[in-house]
Structures are given as C-alpha cells and as structure tokens.
Design a protein around this motif. Structure first.
Motif, short mmCIF file in Angstrom:
data_model
loop_
_atom_site.label_atom_id
_atom_site.label_comp_id
_atom_site.label_asym_id
_atom_site.label_seq_id
_atom_site.Cartn_x
_atom_site.Cartn_y
_atom_site.Cartn_z
N SER A 1 0.92 -1.12 -0.04
CA SER A 1 -0.02 -0.27 0.04
C SER A 1 0.81 1.42 0.02
CB SER A 1 -0.87 0.02 1.41
OG SER A 1 -0.27 0.04 2.30
N VAL A 2 0.30 2.22 -0.37
CA VAL A 2 1.04 3.78 -0.49
C VAL A 2 -0.05 4.54 -0.04
CG1 VAL A 2 2.32 5.30 -1.71
CG2 VAL A 2 2.54 2.82 -2.39
N ALA A 3 0.29 5.46 1.07
CA ALA A 3 -0.63 6.54 1.41
C ALA A 3 0.19 7.79 1.06
CB ALA A 3 -1.00 6.44 2.95
N TYR A 4 -0.58 8.63 0.53
CA TYR A 4 0.01 10.13 -0.12
C TYR A 4 -0.40 10.99 0.88
CZ TYR A 4 1.53 7.44 -4.45
OH TYR A 4 2.01 6.70 -5.16
N GLU A 5 0.29 12.06 1.20
CA GLU A 5 0.01 13.26 1.91
C GLU A 5 0.42 14.47 1.15
OE1 GLU A 5 -1.02 12.53 6.65
OE2 GLU A 5 0.91 12.42 6.14
N LEU A 6 -0.44 15.46 1.10
CA LEU A 6 0.20 16.92 0.38
C LEU A 6 0.13 17.63 1.53
CD1 LEU A 6 0.66 18.72 -1.65
CD2 LEU A 6 -1.57 19.12 -1.90
N HIS A 7 1.38 18.30 1.93
CA HIS A 7 1.40 19.39 3.02
C HIS A 7 1.76 20.62 2.29
CE1 HIS A 7 2.18 15.90 5.67
NE2 HIS A 7 2.73 15.37 4.63
N THR A 8 1.30 21.75 2.61
CA THR A 8 1.50 23.21 2.26
C THR A 8 1.89 23.89 3.22
OG1 THR A 8 -0.97 23.45 2.55
CG2 THR A 8 -0.09 22.71 0.37
N LYS B 1 1.45 24.85 8.44
CA LYS B 1 1.24 23.81 7.56
C LYS B 1 -0.10 23.12 7.30
CE LYS B 1 5.93 21.61 7.55
NZ LYS B 1 6.54 20.51 8.02
N GLY B 2 -0.71 22.69 6.38
CA GLY B 2 -1.96 22.25 6.04
C GLY B 2 -1.54 20.73 5.66
N THR B 3 -2.56 19.82 5.53
CA THR B 3 -2.41 18.51 5.03
C THR B 3 -3.58 18.28 4.47
OG1 THR B 3 -0.95 17.89 6.98
CG2 THR B 3 -1.85 16.07 5.72
N CYS B 4 -3.62 17.45 3.36
CA CYS B 4 -4.55 16.70 2.91
C CYS B 4 -4.01 15.22 2.31
CB CYS B 4 -4.87 17.35 1.21
SG CYS B 4 -5.84 16.71 0.33
#
Length: 131
Positions: A111-118, A125-128
């Motif tokens: 499995s792979v879990a992706y997170e977008l941090h801005t 920081k924000g996370t999606c």
C-alpha cells in the motif's frame, strides 16, 4: 543519500545492464530526463516543490522509481504541452530488485498513502491525505 540506484536513462554497459550507482546527495533535483530505480528505500519518501511537499508512506514496497521524461522525449508524448515536462515528477513505489514471489495459496500486499503538505506565508502547515 547512500541509496543504491539503477540509472535506466543511461546507456547499458557491455553486459546489457544500466549503471548501478550510489546516490551521494541528500535530495535529488530534477532538471531534465531522469529515470532511476532506487533499491531498499525507506518507507517514507517525499517530493518537495516550493511550498508543497508530497509524502508517500509505503508498506510492502522495497524500491522506488523516480522519473521525468525530460525536454527531448517530452515532444514524443501527445498529452504534454511544450514545457510541461518541467512541471511534474513521478515517484512510484515498486518491488523490482528482489521481486515478490507469490506462491499458490499465499498472498502479497502493498500500500501507499500520499499526503500533501502545504506551507503558507506564515510557515504554518496544512495537510490533505489521499490513500
């Protein structure tokens, strides 16, 4: 740094193999064609693009492929407009060097879990998250 990789964008040697190298840098800057298979990578990888960071947390994958088609080959891809090769990089979880062998009656899972941090102007920081 210190990760072994196969440079598949480079020509093969006399034995028909691509060069096997060791990454000296802590991070890789993509400025043109790159196609590398990194072996025995950590479970968490990151792509940093200015104020965006995409992390990939993997489970069951031992390798990773980092690639960008580069300027010259970009013209052969009909879905890339001129200059768009500069706006992407692909980082894929993989099992290549030591392939997973799944015997009858057994299973393999990854499995792979992706997170977008801005990072905003104040450093917050924000996370999606996408799995």
């Amino acid at each position: 740094s210190g990760l072994e990789y196969e440079d598949t964008a480079a020509p093969c040697n006399e034995a028909g193999h691509h060069p096997l190298l060791v990454e000296a840098a802590q991070s890789v800057k993509v400025r043109g064609e790159v196609d590398r298979i990194y072996h025995h990578v950590p479970e968490k990888l990151a792509v940093v693009d200015g104020k965006r960071i995409v992390t990939a947390t993997t489970l069951g994958f031992t390798d990773a492929v980092l690639w960008n088609v580069g300027q010259e080959k970009a013209t052969t891809l009909p879905d890339l407009a001129p200059g768009e090769w500069k706006q992407y990089v692909c980082l894929e979880a993989a099992v290549i060097k030591e392939p997973a062998v799944v015997q009858p009656g057994t299973t393999w899972a990854g499995s792979v879990a992706y997170e977008l941090h801005t990072v905003d102007a104040t450093g917050g920081k924000g996370t999606c998250t996408v799995s």
